[in-house]
Motif scaffolding. Sequence first.
Motif, PDB file in Angstrom:
ATOM      1  N   GLU A  71     -56.794 -52.667-152.335  1.00 16.16           N
ATOM      2  CA  GLU A  71     -56.285 -51.427-152.927  1.00 16.16           C
ATOM      3  C   GLU A  71     -55.142 -50.890-152.091  1.00 16.16           C
ATOM      4  O   GLU A  71     -55.014 -51.203-150.904  1.00 16.16           O
ATOM      5  CB  GLU A  71     -57.404 -50.388-153.047  1.00 16.16           C
ATOM      6  CG  GLU A  71     -58.091 -50.049-151.737  1.00 16.16           C
ATOM      7  CD  GLU A  71     -59.293 -49.151-151.945  1.00 16.16           C
ATOM      8  OE1 GLU A  71     -59.152 -47.941-151.699  1.00 16.16           O
ATOM      9  OE2 GLU A  71     -60.353 -49.673-152.350  1.00 16.16           O
ATOM     10  N   PRO A  73     -53.329 -47.219-151.349  1.00 18.71           N
ATOM     11  CA  PRO A  73     -53.200 -45.772-151.533  1.00 18.71           C
ATOM     12  C   PRO A  73     -51.775 -45.387-151.910  1.00 18.71           C
ATOM     13  O   PRO A  73     -50.808 -46.072-151.536  1.00 18.71           O
ATOM     14  CB  PRO A  73     -53.585 -45.203-150.159  1.00 18.71           C
ATOM     15  CG  PRO A  73     -54.331 -46.298-149.474  1.00 18.71           C
ATOM     16  CD  PRO A  73     -53.772 -47.582-150.007  1.00 18.71           C
ATOM     17  N   ALA A  74     -51.630 -44.286-152.627  1.00 17.39           N
ATOM     18  CA  ALA A  74     -50.305 -43.838-153.063  1.00 17.39           C
ATOM     19  C   ALA A  74     -49.328 -43.664-151.900  1.00 17.39           C
ATOM     20  O   ALA A  74     -48.161 -44.085-152.000  1.00 17.39           O
ATOM     21  CB  ALA A  74     -50.433 -42.537-153.861  1.00 17.39           C
ATOM     22  N   LYS A  77     -47.901 -47.017-150.896  1.00 18.44           N
ATOM     23  CA  LYS A  77     -46.877 -47.512-151.824  1.00 18.44           C
ATOM     24  C   LYS A  77     -45.526 -46.874-151.534  1.00 18.44           C
ATOM     25  O   LYS A  77     -44.481 -47.537-151.539  1.00 18.44           O
ATOM     26  CB  LYS A  77     -47.290 -47.214-153.268  1.00 18.44           C
ATOM     27  CG  LYS A  77     -48.443 -48.060-153.777  1.00 18.44           C
ATOM     28  CD  LYS A  77     -48.741 -47.724-155.232  1.00 18.44           C
ATOM     29  CE  LYS A  77     -49.906 -48.560-155.752  1.00 18.44           C
ATOM     30  NZ  LYS A  77     -50.249 -48.226-157.157  1.00 18.44           N
ATOM     31  N   LYS A  78     -45.536 -45.572-151.249  1.00 21.24           N
ATOM     32  CA  LYS A  78     -44.289 -44.866-150.952  1.00 21.24           C
ATOM     33  C   LYS A  78     -43.635 -45.416-149.682  1.00 21.24           C
ATOM     34  O   LYS A  78     -42.422 -45.623-149.629  1.00 21.24           O
ATOM     35  CB  LYS A  78     -44.551 -43.372-150.787  1.00 21.24           C
ATOM     36  CG  LYS A  78     -44.896 -42.653-152.079  1.00 21.24           C
ATOM     37  CD  LYS A  78     -45.085 -41.162-151.819  1.00 21.24           C
ATOM     38  CE  LYS A  78     -45.411 -40.410-153.096  1.00 21.24           C
ATOM     39  NZ  LYS A  78     -45.617 -38.961-152.835  1.00 21.24           N
ATOM     40  N   ASN A 180     -57.911 -40.580-147.223  1.00 20.21           N
ATOM     41  CA  ASN A 180     -56.622 -40.260-147.842  1.00 20.21           C
ATOM     42  C   ASN A 180     -55.623 -39.629-146.880  1.00 20.21           C
ATOM     43  O   ASN A 180     -54.600 -39.082-147.303  1.00 20.21           O
ATOM     44  CB  ASN A 180     -56.815 -39.337-149.054  1.00 20.21           C
ATOM     45  CG  ASN A 180     -57.560 -40.022-150.178  1.00 20.21           C
ATOM     46  OD1 ASN A 180     -57.296 -41.182-150.488  1.00 20.21           O
ATOM     47  ND2 ASN A 180     -58.506 -39.317-150.789  1.00 20.21           N
TER      48      ASN A 180
END
Length: 263
Positions: A71, A73-74, A77-78, A180
């Motif tokens: 997976e 996390p957002a 990705k950034k 997170n």
Amino acid sequence: MSIIGNSIKESIKFLEDGGLVGIPTETVYGLAANGLDANAVLKIFAAKKRPSFDPLILHSTSDKIFNWVREIPAPAKKLAEAFWPGPLTLILPKSDKVPFEVTSGLDTVGVRVPNHALTLELLQKINFPLAAPSANPFGYISPTTALHVNQQLGDEVNYILDGGACLVGIESTIVGFENNEAIIYRLGGLSVDEIEAVIGKVKIQNNQASNPKAPGMIAVHYAPKKPLILVNDFSEVKDEPNNAYLIFGEKINVDFERQFFLS
């Protein structure tokens, strides 16, 4: 000593046969093996005399690197979009394809896309990631040229892919994620300010540990073999012929070739 050259074909041959290859990156030279071949990965630990509990980083291209994680996390990705290829390693939940030996038993894996044309070409032509810590004996200064690799590990390496001197010269910055929250586990070639400009405030957990969550967190790491003494006044130091001096400011009364100016 090892063979030094610029043949991607030769590099691939040794890697596919379970061998070790020195590879150039923008940060430092890596000691690479097939990251999906547990026996090849163990050769890295043996060659470097690296503790088995110190995990490795997988290297691949932008279009393949996330094949080895479960997976993303957002914020990860950034960061990947902003800084890959580049001196950034992300710690993410590992895919079942990744051997135990690469992660030292952790359920996460470090992944990175190096910013070096020769190594990116190599990575594009193979169907496996490269496990590649720095190409030096464990605890020593990391190499930034092919010659450094040959001097330190030449007898252990099948081939050294010569890509010239590394442009950054220090390891990648390592970022992981807990609850997170982005956490920097190792400071490196990408600054905290650059990271925070993309994802906001991050926590720094650059601690030394006997059970590291990422590479480069062990107390004795990246250490020179010579003692280093910090002083405010060089008159406090008894000069010896083998002393060298790192200096801010005025020159001192010793042989000029033993003075290295930092400002």
